[in-house]
Design a protein around this motif. Structure first.
Motif, PDB file in Angstrom:
ATOM      1  N   THR A 263      21.739 -62.546  41.535  1.00  0.00           N
ATOM      2  CA  THR A 263      21.542 -63.748  42.337  1.00  0.00           C
ATOM      3  C   THR A 263      20.698 -63.421  43.572  1.00  0.00           C
ATOM      4  O   THR A 263      20.778 -62.310  44.102  1.00  0.00           O
ATOM      5  N   PRO A 264      19.887 -64.366  44.037  1.00  0.00           N
ATOM      6  CA  PRO A 264      18.972 -64.117  45.156  1.00  0.00           C
ATOM      7  C   PRO A 264      19.640 -63.558  46.402  1.00  0.00           C
ATOM      8  O   PRO A 264      19.100 -62.688  47.077  1.00  0.00           O
ATOM      9  N   GLU A 265      20.845 -64.040  46.712  1.00  0.00           N
ATOM     10  CA  GLU A 265      21.501 -63.595  47.937  1.00  0.00           C
ATOM     11  C   GLU A 265      21.969 -62.146  47.870  1.00  0.00           C
ATOM     12  O   GLU A 265      22.368 -61.561  48.878  1.00  0.00           O
ATOM     13  N   ASN A 266      21.936 -61.566  46.676  1.00  0.00           N
ATOM     14  CA  ASN A 266      22.386 -60.184  46.523  1.00  0.00           C
ATOM     15  C   ASN A 266      21.237 -59.178  46.452  1.00  0.00           C
ATOM     16  O   ASN A 266      21.447 -58.012  46.163  1.00  0.00           O
ATOM     17  N   HIS A 267      20.031 -59.649  46.722  1.00  0.00           N
ATOM     18  CA  HIS A 267      18.882 -58.749  46.629  1.00  0.00           C
ATOM     19  C   HIS A 267      18.788 -57.823  47.848  1.00  0.00           C
ATOM     20  O   HIS A 267      19.079 -58.219  48.972  1.00  0.00           O
ATOM     21  N   MET A 268      18.366 -56.591  47.615  1.00  0.00           N
ATOM     22  CA  MET A 268      18.144 -55.652  48.703  1.00  0.00           C
ATOM     23  C   MET A 268      16.837 -54.903  48.481  1.00  0.00           C
ATOM     24  O   MET A 268      16.622 -54.319  47.422  1.00  0.00           O
ATOM     25  N   ASP A 269      15.988 -54.923  49.497  1.00  0.00           N
ATOM     26  CA  ASP A 269      14.702 -54.255  49.422  1.00  0.00           C
ATOM     27  C   ASP A 269      14.852 -52.807  49.868  1.00  0.00           C
ATOM     28  O   ASP A 269      15.569 -52.515  50.820  1.00  0.00           O
ATOM     29  N   HIS A 270      14.175 -51.884  49.157  1.00  0.00           N
ATOM     30  CA  HIS A 270      14.213 -50.465  49.520  1.00  0.00           C
ATOM     31  C   HIS A 270      12.888 -49.988  50.127  1.00  0.00           C
ATOM     32  O   HIS A 270      12.636 -48.796  50.207  1.00  0.00           O
ATOM     33  N   THR A 271      12.059 -50.949  50.554  1.00  0.00           N
ATOM     34  CA  THR A 271      10.757 -50.593  51.095  1.00  0.00           C
ATOM     35  C   THR A 271      10.864 -49.706  52.326  1.00  0.00           C
ATOM     36  O   THR A 271      10.077 -48.763  52.509  1.00  0.00           O
ATOM     37  N   ARG A 272      11.836 -49.982  53.193  1.00  0.00           N
ATOM     38  CA  ARG A 272      11.975 -49.200  54.416  1.00  0.00           C
ATOM     39  C   ARG A 272      12.285 -47.745  54.123  1.00  0.00           C
ATOM     40  O   ARG A 272      11.862 -46.851  54.855  1.00  0.00           O
ATOM     41  N   LEU A 273      13.028 -47.495  53.052  1.00  0.00           N
ATOM     42  CA  LEU A 273      13.322 -46.114  52.676  1.00  0.00           C
ATOM     43  C   LEU A 273      12.037 -45.396  52.271  1.00  0.00           C
ATOM     44  O   LEU A 273      11.766 -44.269  52.730  1.00  0.00           O
ATOM     45  N   VAL A 274      11.239 -46.038  51.435  1.00  0.00           N
ATOM     46  CA  VAL A 274       9.993 -45.424  50.994  1.00  0.00           C
ATOM     47  C   VAL A 274       9.040 -45.240  52.169  1.00  0.00           C
ATOM     48  O   VAL A 274       8.383 -44.193  52.301  1.00  0.00           O
ATOM     49  N   ASP A 275       8.979 -46.232  53.045  1.00  0.00           N
ATOM     50  CA  ASP A 275       8.103 -46.130  54.214  1.00  0.00           C
ATOM     51  C   ASP A 275       8.507 -44.959  55.103  1.00  0.00           C
ATOM     52  O   ASP A 275       7.644 -44.251  55.645  1.00  0.00           O
ATOM     53  N   ALA A 276       9.811 -44.756  55.272  1.00  0.00           N
ATOM     54  CA  ALA A 276      10.290 -43.659  56.113  1.00  0.00           C
ATOM     55  C   ALA A 276       9.954 -42.309  55.498  1.00  0.00           C
ATOM     56  O   ALA A 276       9.561 -41.371  56.196  1.00  0.00           O
ATOM     57  N   ILE A 277      10.103 -42.210  54.187  1.00  0.00           N
ATOM     58  CA  ILE A 277       9.752 -40.964  53.501  1.00  0.00           C
ATOM     59  C   ILE A 277       8.256 -40.704  53.636  1.00  0.00           C
ATOM     60  O   ILE A 277       7.819 -39.592  53.906  1.00  0.00           O
ATOM     61  N   ARG A 278       7.462 -41.751  53.465  1.00  0.00           N
ATOM     62  CA  ARG A 278       6.007 -41.613  53.586  1.00  0.00           C
ATOM     63  C   ARG A 278       5.616 -41.171  55.002  1.00  0.00           C
ATOM     64  O   ARG A 278       4.704 -40.349  55.179  1.00  0.00           O
ATOM     65  N   ALA A 279       6.286 -41.717  56.009  1.00  0.00           N
ATOM     66  CA  ALA A 279       5.967 -41.406  57.399  1.00  0.00           C
ATOM     67  C   ALA A 279       6.540 -40.065  57.847  1.00  0.00           C
ATOM     68  O   ALA A 279       6.257 -39.624  58.969  1.00  0.00           O
ATOM     69  N   GLY A 280       7.352 -39.435  57.019  1.00  0.00           N
ATOM     70  CA  GLY A 280       7.972 -38.179  57.417  1.00  0.00           C
ATOM     71  C   GLY A 280       9.091 -38.376  58.416  1.00  0.00           C
ATOM     72  O   GLY A 280       9.461 -37.443  59.139  1.00  0.00           O
ATOM     73  N   ASP A 281       9.655 -39.585  58.465  1.00  0.00           N
ATOM     74  CA  ASP A 281      10.734 -39.919  59.403  1.00  0.00           C
ATOM     75  C   ASP A 281      12.074 -39.597  58.741  1.00  0.00           C
ATOM     76  O   ASP A 281      12.681 -40.450  58.079  1.00  0.00           O
ATOM     77  N   ALA A 282      12.539 -38.372  58.928  1.00  0.00           N
ATOM     78  CA  ALA A 282      13.738 -37.900  58.234  1.00  0.00           C
ATOM     79  C   ALA A 282      14.989 -38.674  58.638  1.00  0.00           C
ATOM     80  O   ALA A 282      15.839 -38.983  57.792  1.00  0.00           O
ATOM     81  N   GLU A 283      15.117 -38.992  59.932  1.00  0.00           N
ATOM     82  CA  GLU A 283      16.325 -39.674  60.398  1.00  0.00           C
ATOM     83  C   GLU A 283      16.439 -41.075  59.814  1.00  0.00           C
ATOM     84  O   GLU A 283      17.508 -41.483  59.359  1.00  0.00           O
ATOM     85  N   THR A 284      15.342 -41.820  59.835  1.00  0.00           N
ATOM     86  CA  THR A 284      15.376 -43.175  59.274  1.00  0.00           C
ATOM     87  C   THR A 284      15.601 -43.133  57.763  1.00  0.00           C
ATOM     88  O   THR A 284      16.365 -43.933  57.217  1.00  0.00           O
ATOM     89  N   ALA A 285      14.944 -42.204  57.091  1.00  0.00           N
ATOM     90  CA  ALA A 285      15.107 -42.084  55.647  1.00  0.00           C
ATOM     91  C   ALA A 285      16.567 -41.800  55.297  1.00  0.00           C
ATOM     92  O   ALA A 285      17.148 -42.423  54.395  1.00  0.00           O
ATOM     93  N   ALA A 286      17.176 -40.875  56.028  1.00  0.00           N
ATOM     94  CA  ALA A 286      18.576 -40.521  55.772  1.00  0.00           C
ATOM     95  C   ALA A 286      19.499 -41.696  56.057  1.00  0.00           C
ATOM     96  O   ALA A 286      20.441 -41.980  55.305  1.00  0.00           O
ATOM     97  N   SER A 287      19.233 -42.408  57.157  1.00  0.00           N
ATOM     98  CA  SER A 287      20.061 -43.551  57.531  1.00  0.00           C
ATOM     99  C   SER A 287      19.960 -44.675  56.515  1.00  0.00           C
ATOM    100  O   SER A 287      20.966 -45.285  56.135  1.00  0.00           O
ATOM    101  N   GLU A 288      18.743 -44.957  56.069  1.00  0.00           N
ATOM    102  CA  GLU A 288      18.551 -45.994  55.057  1.00  0.00           C
ATOM    103  C   GLU A 288      19.329 -45.660  53.785  1.00  0.00           C
ATOM    104  O   GLU A 288      20.072 -46.486  53.257  1.00  0.00           O
ATOM    105  N   ALA A 289      19.143 -44.447  53.285  1.00  0.00           N
ATOM    106  CA  ALA A 289      19.793 -44.043  52.032  1.00  0.00           C
ATOM    107  C   ALA A 289      21.305 -44.006  52.177  1.00  0.00           C
ATOM    108  O   ALA A 289      22.031 -44.329  51.233  1.00  0.00           O
ATOM    109  N   ALA A 290      21.798 -43.618  53.338  1.00  0.00           N
ATOM    110  CA  ALA A 290      23.250 -43.511  53.548  1.00  0.00           C
ATOM    111  C   ALA A 290      23.942 -44.868  53.509  1.00  0.00           C
ATOM    112  O   ALA A 290      25.094 -44.978  53.086  1.00  0.00           O
ATOM    113  N   GLY A 291      23.239 -45.908  53.947  1.00  0.00           N
ATOM    114  CA  GLY A 291      23.884 -47.209  54.053  1.00  0.00           C
ATOM    115  C   GLY A 291      23.966 -47.996  52.770  1.00  0.00           C
ATOM    116  O   GLY A 291      24.901 -48.787  52.575  1.00  0.00           O
TER     117      GLY A 291
END
Length: 264
Positions: free
Chosen positions: A186-214
């Motif tokens: 259902t639409p209300e249950n969708h979650m985008d993982h773009t921020r995780l990929v963006d953080a990995i691409r940017a080399g931002d380890a803290e954001t990448a870890a935080s995104e994946a952890a949540g």
């Protein structure tokens, strides 16, 4: 290619090895039905009893599931994965969520520092496939696409031990996600993982870890209960979504903007 006819026990081992290779190579992916017994007899050039013995051996080891009247299905990619699947089949959902959070956040942190251009291209492609699977409305296709995406994040850590362990837990994690997603997307249950990929691409380890952890704690209401721990203390994600739908993704670490109504 027909197998050589050696003594019975050796021939049976050859058949087991041939079938195991079909599974481990991905030729027969998890969830797929393997060829019928007559088809395997023809393909391998061995007796029906030898094929039956090999299939039963792999079922005993947890790679195959023989379903009367339906066929034989792949349920794990290795003996260890089969053991993991059986061992944790009835595990507390919160404990699986905590395991996912620990492994995936550690892997994402490493991936931010070690990812290659090839890894990034793979993540972009799998992120797109994940979105397409969601839009199709096919829950099982989404589970497969989501699990493949997360596997790629772990692989981008370039930690072979962590990647192998995560792969062996693959069906346990897919089953967890399958039960959480349910039969209908259902639409209300969708979650985008773009921020995780963006953080990995940017080399931002803290954001990448935080995104994946949540992500693992964003489950359907009531799935994770506070009473599952000694003393009933709260843990990250205890609120699931019940009574908390108004909070945005920035209110909790590791989530995207918008209502906390997502999975995967």
């Amino acid at each position: 290619m027909p197998l050589s006819h050696a003594r019975r026990s050796a021939l049976s081992e050859q058949v087991i090895a041939a079938l195991r290779n079909q599974i481990s190579s991905g030729e027969w992916p998890v969830g797929s039905r393997i060829p019928t017994e007559p088809e395997l007899v023809e393909q391998l050039g061995v007796a029906r009893n030898t094929v039956r013995e090999a299939v039963r051996a792999l079922a005993h080891n947890g790679l195959l599931d023989i379903r009367q009247g339906s066929g034989t299905y792949v349920v794990a990619t290795s003996e260890l994965a089969g053991v993991m699947h059986r061992r944790f089949a009835d595990a507390d959902p919160r404990h699986i969520a905590e395991l996912r959070s620990t492994l995936e956040s550690s892997a994402a942190r490493l991936a931010a520092g070690r990812r290659t251009e090839r890894d990034l291209k793979q993540l972009d492609a799998l992120l797109l496939r994940r979105e397409e699977a969601w839009e199709s409305g096919d829950a099982e296709a989404f589970v497969t696409a989501d699990a493949t995406f997360h596997m790629a994040v772990v692989a981008a850590s370039h930690n072979d031990v962590m990647t192998a362990m995560y792969a062996d837990l693959g069906e346990v994690l897919r089953e967890w996600l399958r039960e959480d997603v349910g039969e209908k997307l259902t639409p209300e249950n969708h979650m985008d993982h773009t921020r995780l990929v963006d953080a990995i691409r940017a080399g931002d380890a803290e954001t990448a870890a935080s995104e994946a952890a949540g992500y693992p704690f964003l489950c359907r209401p009531g799935r994770l209960h506070t009473g599952n721990h000694p003393g009933g203390e709260d843990r990250p994600g205890d609120e699931s979504r019940t009574g908390d739908e108004s909070r945005t993704g920035d209110d909790r670490p590791g989530t995207q903007e918008g209502p906390v109504t997502a999975r995967g």
